[in-house]
Design an enzyme around this catalytic site. Structure first.
Site, short mmCIF file in Angstrom:
data_model
loop_
_atom_site.label_atom_id
_atom_site.label_comp_id
_atom_site.label_asym_id
_atom_site.label_seq_id
_atom_site.Cartn_x
_atom_site.Cartn_y
_atom_site.Cartn_z
N ASP A 65 -0.21 3.83 -5.21
CA ASP A 65 -0.48 4.73 -4.10
C ASP A 65 0.80 5.28 -3.49
OD1 ASP A 65 -3.13 4.05 -4.42
OD2 ASP A 65 -3.42 3.31 -2.37
N HIS A 116 -5.11 11.10 -2.44
CA HIS A 116 -4.87 10.12 -1.37
C HIS A 116 -4.60 10.83 -0.03
CE1 HIS A 116 -4.25 5.99 -0.30
NE2 HIS A 116 -2.95 6.09 -0.05
N HIS A 120 -1.75 11.05 4.60
CA HIS A 120 -1.96 9.59 4.67
C HIS A 120 -2.40 9.15 6.08
CE1 HIS A 120 -1.20 5.24 3.98
NE2 HIS A 120 -1.41 5.57 2.70
N HIS A 218 2.30 0.17 -4.75
CA HIS A 218 2.79 1.42 -4.15
C HIS A 218 4.06 1.83 -4.89
CE1 HIS A 218 0.09 -0.04 -1.01
NE2 HIS A 218 0.03 1.21 -0.59
#
Length: 258
Positions: A65, A116, A120, A218
């Site tokens: 991510d 995503h 964020h 991540h």
């Protein structure tokens, strides 16, 4: 449909072309490709939902991510390429728009690209109209970086909520648009400060318990980029297999008889 088939061909062809003969699991690095269909699997990941992907014992799906972030995403890509492993990257729209060449590199190296949001933001804490904009702007930015076309219809209909913060309304919205929502089965907790050695121990300890599943990392974290080669060695040494997920082609409507 042609785009999905093309992406599947890229992933398969590049895996087959991998020159290394001592890679993870098999000579291809990725043991198999799993097609995910929003109609039958709209939401996956046991940390958020009651079902997950149909993985066998010792099978894992690697997901990353918050990229693209050049200083660390490039190191993650190098580690994956070294072992001929394919992963899924859930990209944030704003950095994708700032680094389109890196977005295209991720796709060119055979990885799956999901979405995503744009910035964020926590979608459970903003107004519904802003929520839709955050989702659509993120998708559009990634599609523009990938294909030069700003569209809110994702070429790969995979989405992950920032912080897994969904709402019934946003889940219904994504399901109505045929977009699979990815949670995770377990994660490396790499949003916390730790050394690469500490992160490796944490994720391998969790894997020993779970034995399979969707793993969240991540690629924006330096400790994860530094830890990843050792984790891939651990997977290989302990006979784990990496599964690469792609979107299933949309169903073809049968032609009516005349």
């Amino acid at each position: 449909m042609a785009l999905v088939i093309a992406m599947e061909w890229i992933a398969t062809a590049q895996a087959a072309d991998c020159p290394r003969q001592d890679t993870l699991g098999t000579t291809l690095g990725t043991s198999r490709i799993l097609k995910v269909d929003a109609a039958t699997t709209p939401r996956v990941g046991l940390k958020s939902f009651p079902q997950t992907l149909p993985l066998q014992d010792h099978e894992v799906v690697l997901t990353f991510d918050d990229g693209p972030w050049p200083p660390t995403t490039t190191r993650v890509l190098a580690a994956l390429a070294h072992d001929c492993v394919r992963a899924t990257f859930f990209l944030i729209g704003k950095p994708a728009s700032e680094h389109p060449e890196l977005v295209r590199r991720i796709a060119a190296e055979g990885h799956t690209i999901g979405h995503h949001t744009w910035l964020h933001r926590n979608l459970s804490k903003i107004k519904p109209g802003e929520t839709t904009e955050e989702i659509d702007h993120g998708i559009s930015a990634v599609e523009m970086a990938l294909h030069g076309l700003a569209t809110t219809t994702p070429s790969t209909p995979f989405f992950r909520f920032p912080g897994f913060a969904s709402t019934p309304a946003t889940l219904d919205l994504l399901q109505s648009r045929g977009i699979v929502v990815f949670g995770a089965d377990f994660w490396a907790s790499d949003w916390n400060r730790m050394t690469p050695r500490q992160e490796l121990k944490l994720i391998t300890d969790r894997l020993k318990v779970a034995r399979k599943g969707i793993i969240l990392f991540h690629d924006s974290k330096a400790q994860t980029a530094a830890m990843l080669p050792a984790f891939l060695r651990y997977l290989k040494d302990n006979h784990y297999h990496v599964v690469h997920v792609i979107a299933a082609p949309p169903a073809v409507e049968p032609k009516s008889a005349h």
